[in-house]
Design an enzyme around this catalytic site. Structure first.
Site, short mmCIF file in Angstrom:
data_model
loop_
_atom_site.label_atom_id
_atom_site.label_comp_id
_atom_site.label_asym_id
_atom_site.label_seq_id
_atom_site.Cartn_x
_atom_site.Cartn_y
_atom_site.Cartn_z
N ASP A 149 39.30 40.53 48.49
CA ASP A 149 39.57 39.53 47.45
C ASP A 149 39.52 38.15 48.07
O ASP A 149 39.92 37.97 49.23
CB ASP A 149 40.94 39.76 46.81
CG ASP A 149 40.99 41.05 46.00
OD1 ASP A 149 39.98 41.40 45.39
OD2 ASP A 149 42.05 41.71 45.99
N ASP A 183 36.28 42.09 40.01
CA ASP A 183 37.42 42.00 39.11
C ASP A 183 37.09 41.12 37.90
O ASP A 183 37.49 41.42 36.77
CB ASP A 183 38.63 41.42 39.83
CG ASP A 183 39.12 42.28 40.98
OD1 ASP A 183 38.94 43.52 40.90
OD2 ASP A 183 39.65 41.73 41.95
#
Length: 211
Positions: A149, A183
């Protein structure tokens, strides 16, 4: 929407997702950040669990490694289910809105599965160092990779006023989560299904005539 357009969307999302993740892995060490704007930063973290970093071992009486393996296997079955759903709605010539949304969800889910399945095998660790791609000393084995991330949007970074009960003086940030392109694709796909629900799942003509 035809199969070719759906595949194009999936390939584009996967390319952007994986290129961004590989770049961050090979240029940042874990926890390093780079401020793009005051409200947007590139912050490299690794997610070992599900959404918001939740680990299965936090919920069930299993070890972290067992929980990670179960989660990865679950994701593989989930992506097969989403893939079948996508193939089915394309075959049935369902609304473009539905196919677009499911294509984005499939691409995002596949992007994160690539991390979970392969990254532990092709990278070394990022603790205090920049990882090496195809390292001879990988940080884990197949199915035990961590999801990369890096997108962080602290749109508001301040402190609660002292007069606020309980929270007074504590730091307040919005938006706190760190996420990735995969995401974003999943969230966008789900958002399309929610906002454009009637276009994605139109009522049969018979039901509309009755109403």
């Amino acid at each position: 929407m035809k199969l070719q357009k759906s595949l194009l969307i999936i390939v584009l999302v996967l390319l952007i997702d994986q290129i961004s993740k590989i770049y961050v892995k090979t240029h940042f060490f874990l926890g390093e950040s780079n401020e793009v704007f005051s409200w947007f930063k590139i912050l490299f973290i690794e997610n070992e669990g599900a959404a918001w970093g939740t680990k299965l071992s936090d919920l069930l009486p299993v070890s972290e490694s067992t929980g990670k393996l179960i989660l990865t296997i679950f994701r593989l079955f989930a992506i097969m289910g989403i893939g079948y759903w996508l193939w089915d709605i394309i075959k049935k010539q369902s609304p473009k809105t539905l196919i677009l949304a499911v294509s984005l969800i499939f691409a995002g889910a596949l992007g994160n599965i690539i991390d979970s399945v392969f990254y532990g095998l092709i990278f070394d660790h990022s603790n205090g160092q920049v990882a090496t791609l195809f390292s001879p000393e990988p940080y884990e084995s197949l199915f035990y990779g961590k999801v990369v991330d890096m997108l962080y949007f602290p749109l508001i970074d301040t402190s609660w006023p002292d007069w606020v009960p309980y929270f007074g003086g504590n730091r307040f940030r919005f938006f706190e989560p760190v996420f990735n392109i995969a995401d974003t694709a999943i969230s966008t796909g789900v958002g399309i299904l929610i906002v454009f629900n009637k276009k994605a799942f139109p009522k049969p003509e018979k039901e509309e005539s009755k109403s």
